[in-house]
Design an enzyme around this catalytic site. Structure first.
Site, PDB file in Angstrom:
ATOM      1  N   LYS A  88       0.835  -1.210   0.000  1.00  0.00           N
ATOM      2  CA  LYS A  88       0.000   0.000   0.000  1.00  0.00           C
ATOM      3  C   LYS A  88       0.867   1.256   0.000  1.00  0.00           C
ATOM      4  O   LYS A  88       0.485   2.282  -0.562  1.00  0.00           O
ATOM      5  CB  LYS A  88      -0.964  -0.001   1.180  1.00  0.00           C
ATOM      6  CG  LYS A  88      -2.312  -0.614   0.847  1.00  0.00           C
ATOM      7  CD  LYS A  88      -2.352  -2.112   0.827  1.00  0.00           C
ATOM      8  CE  LYS A  88      -2.430  -2.774  -0.483  1.00  0.00           C
ATOM      9  NZ  LYS A  88      -2.487  -4.243  -0.437  1.00  0.00           N
TER      10      LYS A  88
ATOM     11  N   GLY B 120      10.003 -21.255  16.269  1.00  0.00           N
ATOM     12  CA  GLY B 120       9.355 -22.131  17.236  1.00  0.00           C
ATOM     13  C   GLY B 120       9.070 -23.484  16.604  1.00  0.00           C
ATOM     14  O   GLY B 120       8.780 -23.572  15.407  1.00  0.00           O
TER      15      GLY B 120
ATOM     16  N   HIS C 137     -23.782  14.820   2.683  1.00  0.00           N
ATOM     17  CA  HIS C 137     -23.613  15.301   1.313  1.00  0.00           C
ATOM     18  C   HIS C 137     -22.544  16.391   1.293  1.00  0.00           C
ATOM     19  O   HIS C 137     -22.550  17.240   2.171  1.00  0.00           O
ATOM     20  CB  HIS C 137     -24.934  15.871   0.792  1.00  0.00           C
ATOM     21  CG  HIS C 137     -24.805  16.468  -0.579  1.00  0.00           C
ATOM     22  ND1 HIS C 137     -24.723  15.690  -1.714  1.00  0.00           N
ATOM     23  CD2 HIS C 137     -24.705  17.759  -0.982  1.00  0.00           C
ATOM     24  CE1 HIS C 137     -24.602  16.480  -2.766  1.00  0.00           C
ATOM     25  NE2 HIS C 137     -24.577  17.746  -2.352  1.00  0.00           N
TER      26      HIS C 137
HETATM   27  P1  FAD Z   1       1.701 -14.140   8.244  1.00  0.00           P
HETATM   28  O1  FAD Z   1       1.407 -12.699   8.117  1.00  0.00           O
HETATM   29  O2  FAD Z   1       2.316 -14.826   7.080  1.00  0.00           O
HETATM   30  O3  FAD Z   1       2.641 -14.283   9.524  1.00  0.00           O
HETATM   31  C1  FAD Z   1       3.194 -15.491   9.895  1.00  0.00           C
HETATM   32  C2  FAD Z   1       4.417 -15.211  10.749  1.00  0.00           C
HETATM   33  O4  FAD Z   1       4.843 -16.425  11.342  1.00  0.00           O
HETATM   34  C3  FAD Z   1       5.623 -14.686   9.975  1.00  0.00           C
HETATM   35  O5  FAD Z   1       6.184 -13.587  10.637  1.00  0.00           O
HETATM   36  C4  FAD Z   1       6.597 -15.871   9.968  1.00  0.00           C
HETATM   37  O6  FAD Z   1       7.952 -15.463   9.958  1.00  0.00           O
HETATM   38  C5  FAD Z   1       6.235 -16.487  11.295  1.00  0.00           C
HETATM   39  N1  FAD Z   1       6.611 -17.910  11.398  1.00  0.00           N
HETATM   40  C6  FAD Z   1       6.338 -18.925  10.539  1.00  0.00           C
HETATM   41  N2  FAD Z   1       6.788 -20.091  11.013  1.00  0.00           N
HETATM   42  C7  FAD Z   1       7.350 -19.815  12.218  1.00  0.00           C
HETATM   43  C8  FAD Z   1       7.966 -20.601  13.211  1.00  0.00           C
HETATM   44  N3  FAD Z   1       8.091 -21.919  13.073  1.00  0.00           N
HETATM   45  N4  FAD Z   1       8.443 -19.984  14.311  1.00  0.00           N
HETATM   46  C9  FAD Z   1       8.319 -18.636  14.473  1.00  0.00           C
HETATM   47  N5  FAD Z   1       7.729 -17.851  13.570  1.00  0.00           N
HETATM   48  C10 FAD Z   1       7.252 -18.433  12.462  1.00  0.00           C
HETATM   49  N6  FAD Z   1      -4.253  -9.116   2.991  1.00  0.00           N
HETATM   50  C11 FAD Z   1      -5.170  -8.161   3.217  1.00  0.00           C
HETATM   51  O7  FAD Z   1      -6.134  -8.397   3.960  1.00  0.00           O
HETATM   52  N7  FAD Z   1      -5.059  -6.924   2.656  1.00  0.00           N
HETATM   53  C12 FAD Z   1      -4.046  -6.598   1.831  1.00  0.00           C
HETATM   54  O8  FAD Z   1      -3.971  -5.478   1.341  1.00  0.00           O
HETATM   55  C13 FAD Z   1      -3.066  -7.589   1.557  1.00  0.00           C
HETATM   56  N8  FAD Z   1      -2.032  -7.318   0.755  1.00  0.00           N
HETATM   57  C14 FAD Z   1      -1.085  -8.280   0.528  1.00  0.00           C
HETATM   58  C15 FAD Z   1      -0.042  -7.980  -0.341  1.00  0.00           C
HETATM   59  C16 FAD Z   1       0.914  -8.935  -0.601  1.00  0.00           C
HETATM   60  C17 FAD Z   1       2.031  -8.601  -1.550  1.00  0.00           C
HETATM   61  C18 FAD Z   1       0.854 -10.204   0.044  1.00  0.00           C
HETATM   62  C19 FAD Z   1       1.896 -11.229  -0.187  1.00  0.00           C
HETATM   63  C20 FAD Z   1      -0.183 -10.508   0.896  1.00  0.00           C
HETATM   64  C21 FAD Z   1      -1.169  -9.545   1.140  1.00  0.00           C
HETATM   65  N9  FAD Z   1      -2.251  -9.815   1.968  1.00  0.00           N
HETATM   66  C22 FAD Z   1      -3.209  -8.854   2.187  1.00  0.00           C
HETATM   67  C23 FAD Z   1      -2.409 -11.124   2.647  1.00  0.00           C
HETATM   68  C24 FAD Z   1      -1.937 -11.012   4.113  1.00  0.00           C
HETATM   69  O9  FAD Z   1      -0.604 -10.566   4.132  1.00  0.00           O
HETATM   70  C25 FAD Z   1      -2.057 -12.364   4.783  1.00  0.00           C
HETATM   71  O10 FAD Z   1      -3.374 -12.858   4.637  1.00  0.00           O
HETATM   72  C26 FAD Z   1      -1.725 -12.238   6.273  1.00  0.00           C
HETATM   73  O11 FAD Z   1      -0.429 -11.748   6.466  1.00  0.00           O
HETATM   74  C27 FAD Z   1      -1.873 -13.582   6.968  1.00  0.00           C
HETATM   75  O12 FAD Z   1      -1.576 -13.434   8.319  1.00  0.00           O
HETATM   76  P2  FAD Z   1      -1.030 -14.638   9.204  1.00  0.00           P
HETATM   77  O13 FAD Z   1      -0.906 -14.077  10.581  1.00  0.00           O
HETATM   78  O14 FAD Z   1      -1.862 -15.823   8.985  1.00  0.00           O
HETATM   79  O15 FAD Z   1       0.403 -14.994   8.612  1.00  0.00           O
HETATM   80  P1  NAD Z   2      -4.398 -14.958  -6.239  1.00  0.00           P
HETATM   81  O1  NAD Z   2      -5.038 -16.249  -5.927  1.00  0.00           O
HETATM   82  O2  NAD Z   2      -5.115 -13.702  -5.954  1.00  0.00           O
HETATM   83  O3  NAD Z   2      -4.023 -14.907  -7.788  1.00  0.00           O
HETATM   84  C1  NAD Z   2      -3.250 -15.881  -8.418  1.00  0.00           C
HETATM   85  C2  NAD Z   2      -3.598 -15.870  -9.898  1.00  0.00           C
HETATM   86  O4  NAD Z   2      -2.649 -16.630 -10.577  1.00  0.00           O
HETATM   87  C3  NAD Z   2      -4.976 -16.478 -10.181  1.00  0.00           C
HETATM   88  O5  NAD Z   2      -5.721 -15.591 -10.979  1.00  0.00           O
HETATM   89  C4  NAD Z   2      -4.645 -17.783 -10.883  1.00  0.00           C
HETATM   90  O6  NAD Z   2      -5.610 -18.157 -11.818  1.00  0.00           O
HETATM   91  C5  NAD Z   2      -3.327 -17.424 -11.541  1.00  0.00           C
HETATM   92  N1  NAD Z   2      -2.467 -18.570 -11.835  1.00  0.00           N
HETATM   93  C6  NAD Z   2      -2.230 -19.666 -11.057  1.00  0.00           C
HETATM   94  N2  NAD Z   2      -1.339 -20.482 -11.673  1.00  0.00           N
HETATM   95  C7  NAD Z   2      -1.006 -19.904 -12.854  1.00  0.00           C
HETATM   96  C8  NAD Z   2      -0.139 -20.241 -13.916  1.00  0.00           C
HETATM   97  N3  NAD Z   2       0.589 -21.363 -13.895  1.00  0.00           N
HETATM   98  N4  NAD Z   2      -0.063 -19.399 -14.972  1.00  0.00           N
HETATM   99  C9  NAD Z   2      -0.773 -18.260 -15.006  1.00  0.00           C
HETATM  100  N5  NAD Z   2      -1.621 -17.881 -14.032  1.00  0.00           N
HETATM  101  C10 NAD Z   2      -1.727 -18.680 -12.952  1.00  0.00           C
HETATM  102  O7  NAD Z   2      -2.976 -15.016  -5.510  1.00  0.00           O
HETATM  103  P2  NAD Z   2      -1.851 -13.901  -5.362  1.00  0.00           P
HETATM  104  O8  NAD Z   2      -2.143 -12.723  -6.220  1.00  0.00           O
HETATM  105  O9  NAD Z   2      -0.560 -14.619  -5.522  1.00  0.00           O
HETATM  106  O10 NAD Z   2      -2.029 -13.480  -3.865  1.00  0.00           O
HETATM  107  C11 NAD Z   2      -1.852 -14.439  -2.817  1.00  0.00           C
HETATM  108  C12 NAD Z   2      -2.787 -14.165  -1.679  1.00  0.00           C
HETATM  109  O11 NAD Z   2      -2.466 -12.942  -1.054  1.00  0.00           O
HETATM  110  C13 NAD Z   2      -4.220 -14.106  -2.136  1.00  0.00           C
HETATM  111  O12 NAD Z   2      -4.916 -15.155  -1.527  1.00  0.00           O
HETATM  112  C14 NAD Z   2      -4.735 -12.796  -1.662  1.00  0.00           C
HETATM  113  O13 NAD Z   2      -5.928 -12.942  -0.921  1.00  0.00           O
HETATM  114  C15 NAD Z   2      -3.651 -12.237  -0.776  1.00  0.00           C
HETATM  115  N6  NAD Z   2      -3.509 -10.816  -1.122  1.00  0.00           N
HETATM  116  C16 NAD Z   2      -4.514  -9.970  -0.779  1.00  0.00           C
HETATM  117  C17 NAD Z   2      -4.443  -8.651  -1.146  1.00  0.00           C
HETATM  118  C18 NAD Z   2      -5.558  -7.740  -0.799  1.00  0.00           C
HETATM  119  O14 NAD Z   2      -6.371  -8.129   0.030  1.00  0.00           O
HETATM  120  N7  NAD Z   2      -5.630  -6.561  -1.371  1.00  0.00           N
HETATM  121  C19 NAD Z   2      -3.355  -8.187  -1.874  1.00  0.00           C
HETATM  122  C20 NAD Z   2      -2.371  -9.082  -2.240  1.00  0.00           C
HETATM  123  C21 NAD Z   2      -2.452 -10.398  -1.845  1.00  0.00           C
END
Ligand code: FAD
Ligand code: NAD
Length: 477
Positions: free
Chosen positions: A58, A122, A456
């Site tokens: 973001k 962990g 509004h």
């Molecule tokens: P995580 O955030 O993955 O946290 C897990 C933590 O556990 C990590 O710090 C990891 O290092 C730690 N860990 C793992 N194994 C161990 C272990 N054995 N011992 C100690 N620590 C460990 N979601 C949204 O809702 N809005 C968004 O705008 C959004 N944008 C995203 C953009 C990107 C590029 C990506 C990749 C994801 C985005 N997501 C978004 C998805 C969101 O980041 C995840 O759904 C969320 O972080 C999941 O939270 P979590 O607590 O399950 O796991």
């Molecule tokens: P995604 O599931 O949103 O998109 C993956 C895309 O890749 C799908 O459209 C799928 O059809 C395509 N795909 C899969 N295999 C392929 C292949 N071999 N060739 C071409 N296309 C292929 O997953 P993401 O964008 O990697 O994001 C991962 C997760 O992170 C998502 O579950 C999402 O909820 C979360 N995320 C959330 C936000 C947000 O909430 N704004 C932002 C970023 C990520």
């Protein structure tokens, strides 16, 4: 310091750190273990979300949107900009600072709530729900063993790579590398036009890269309402993103001068894409590596997620799991709600998380947000529904903002008028969707929204107008 805890949380992402704080608020003695390291090797709690997900993406979306606005939208306001340029290292430093502030915020919250934080990995070692589960923590000072009456696994997810194309984070990028590019590439390929592909593709397109997305599915954004997805595809294409649907990747090769992707298009014709950098965003997989699942007999499902019931209980007594490492949408706020609910369940409360009212947001421009069912889902379920919609073009605030793209669409039950879904594409959709989520949690009807006074001029009036539209009586369109 005693090593016995009421609750040990593994992972300090949104699922884990929120659960730890909530449990501490409820009087438990809580430990939270997280392995993430910042650039200096220090602790960086917040997980994927804070370090390489929601927050940094973001930050870059905001910087790149400012650049886009300055280059293309300011002139209409009479604001002249000359010599516009983008300093990518400064943009990245700002992003890093935003991340750091969030890491420090979580450490502060742990202190405030008396959560004991352990920086390290962990691993479940053994024990049982009655004696307490043993967890080994390996950090910079070696290994120590903690004992917890209850354990919460919140270890998140990691990016999925394509077979034969490992991430080097220089040319072949996961979300991590996609957020850390240090100069605008001339050409950028993206495999997977999902949420990450569209958000990251937008960032680098706005800054000047020529971006091509290859998506396997024949439909664009299949999870969104089809009308919203159609409008989004039109807008993104107009902005300059090249999106190929129904693409099948046949071979990939990373070389010194870039990455070559061989693929067949939706007509089966072989194509070649050569790009400076390639983002692979084809989804994420649960992170259970090194967790000790096999040591304690923790059940994983067929896709590798930790198997849980509706209340996030695993097969082992006293061990719970939440967030990306379990079934359901991979969203930070879903992880948080589950984490909070588990802490409350341990304390004897009866919380409930309704997946149907979990909002989805894609932070592109226009933003896309929805909650509840799509029109295609209602059709497939044979549900009788009514539709109301309102374009931002007819909203005074949107015109004043100079951002009239998109619309609000409301779906309501044909008989009871209960709101079944709300779909928004347009300005501030991410903020507007909260009203719809609240309404749906309270089982509101479209008439309820239609009768509520909205300030509004605001964008939120479009929601009221869409609600009026369900009864065929929009006032401003
Ligand atoms: P995580 O955030 O993955 O946290 C897990 C933590 O556990 C990590 O710090 C990891 O290092 C730690 N860990 C793992 N194994 C161990 C272990 N054995 N011992 C100690 N620590 C460990 N979601 C949204 O809702 N809005 C968004 O705008 C959004 N944008 C995203 C953009 C990107 C590029 C990506 C990749 C994801 C985005 N997501 C978004 C998805 C969101 O980041 C995840 O759904 C969320 O972080 C999941 O939270 P979590 O607590 O399950 O796991
Ligand atoms: P995604 O599931 O949103 O998109 C993956 C895309 O890749 C799908 O459209 C799928 O059809 C395509 N795909 C899969 N295999 C392929 C292949 N071999 N060739 C071409 N296309 C292929 O997953 P993401 O964008 O990697 O994001 C991962 C997760 O992170 C998502 O579950 C999402 O909820 C979360 N995320 C959330 C936000 C947000 O909430 N704004 C932002 C970023 C990520």
């Amino acid at each position: 310091m005693s090593s016995a805890f009421d609750l040990i949380v593994l992972g300090a992402g949104p699922g884990g750190y929120i659960a730890a704080i909530r449990a501490a608020q409820l009087g438990m003695k809580v430990a939270c273990i997280d392995a993430w390291r910042n650039a200096q090797g220090g602790p960086a709690p917040g997980g994927t979300c804070t370090n390489v997900g929601c927050i940094p993406s973001k930050a870059l979306l905001q910087s790149s949107e400012h650049f886009e606005q300055a280059g293309h939208a300011f002139a209409a306001h009479g604001i002249g900009v000359s010599g516009l340029s983008i300093d990518v290292p400064t943009m990245q430093q700002r992003k890093a600072l935003v991340v750091q502030q969030n890491n420090e915020g979580i450490l502060y919250l742990f202190k405030k709530n008396k959560v004991t934080f352990f920086h390290g990995r962990g691993m479940l070692k053994g024990g049982s729900g009655t004696e307490g589960w043993q967890v080994a923590v390996t950090g910079k000072d070696g290994e120590q063993t903690l004992v917890g009456k209850q354990i919460l696994l919140a270890t998140g997810s990691v990016p999925r790579s394509l077979p034969g194309l490992e991430f080097d984070e220089k040319q072949v990028l996961s979300n991590d590398g996609a957020l850390s590019i240090d100069a605008v590439p001339k050409t950028l390929g993206v495999i997977g036009a999902g949420v990450i592909g569209l958000e990251m593709g937008s960032v680098w397109r706005r800054l000047g890269a020529q971006v091509t997305l290859l998506e396997a599915q024949p439909e664009f954004l299949a999870a969104a309402d089809a009308q919203v997805a159609k409008e989004a595809l039109k807008q993104f294409t107009r902005q300059g993103l090249t999106i190929h649907l129904g693409a099948r990747i046949t071979a990939t090769k990373a070389g010194k001068s870039g990455v070559t992707v061989e693929w067949t298009d939706n007509k089966g014709v072989a194509q070649i894409l050569k790009v400076d950098k390639l983002i692979v965003s084809v989804g994420r997989k649960p992170n259970t590596d090194g967790l000790g699942a096999e040591v304690v007999g923790l059940t994983l499902d067929a896709r590798g997620f930790i198997a849980v019931d509706a209340d996030c209980r695993t097969n082992l007594p006293g061990i719970w799991a939440v967030g990306d490492v379990v079934r359901g949408p991979m969203l930070a706020h879903k992880a948080e709600e589950e984490g909070s609910a588990v802490a409350e369940r341990i304390a004897g409360q009866k919380p409930h998380v309704d997946f149907n009212t979990v909002p989805w947001v894609i932070y592109t421009a226009p933003e896309i947000a929805w909650v509840g069912q799509t029109e295609q889902q209602l059709k497939a379920a044979g549900r009788d529904y009514k539709v109301g919609s309102f374009p931002f073009m007819a909203n005074g605030r949107a015109r004043a903002l100079g951002d009239t793209t998109g619309f609000v669409k409301m779906l309501a039950d044909a008989k009871t008028d209960e709101i079944l879904g709300v779909h928004i594409i347009g300005p501030m959709a991410s903020e507007l969707i909260a009203e719809a989520a609240v309404a749906m949690e309270f089982k509101a009807s479209s008439e309820d929204i239609a009768r509520i006074c909205h300030a509004h001029p605001t964008l939120s009036e479009s929601l009221k107008e869409a609600a009026l539209g369900v009864a065929g009586r929009t006032l401003n369109f």
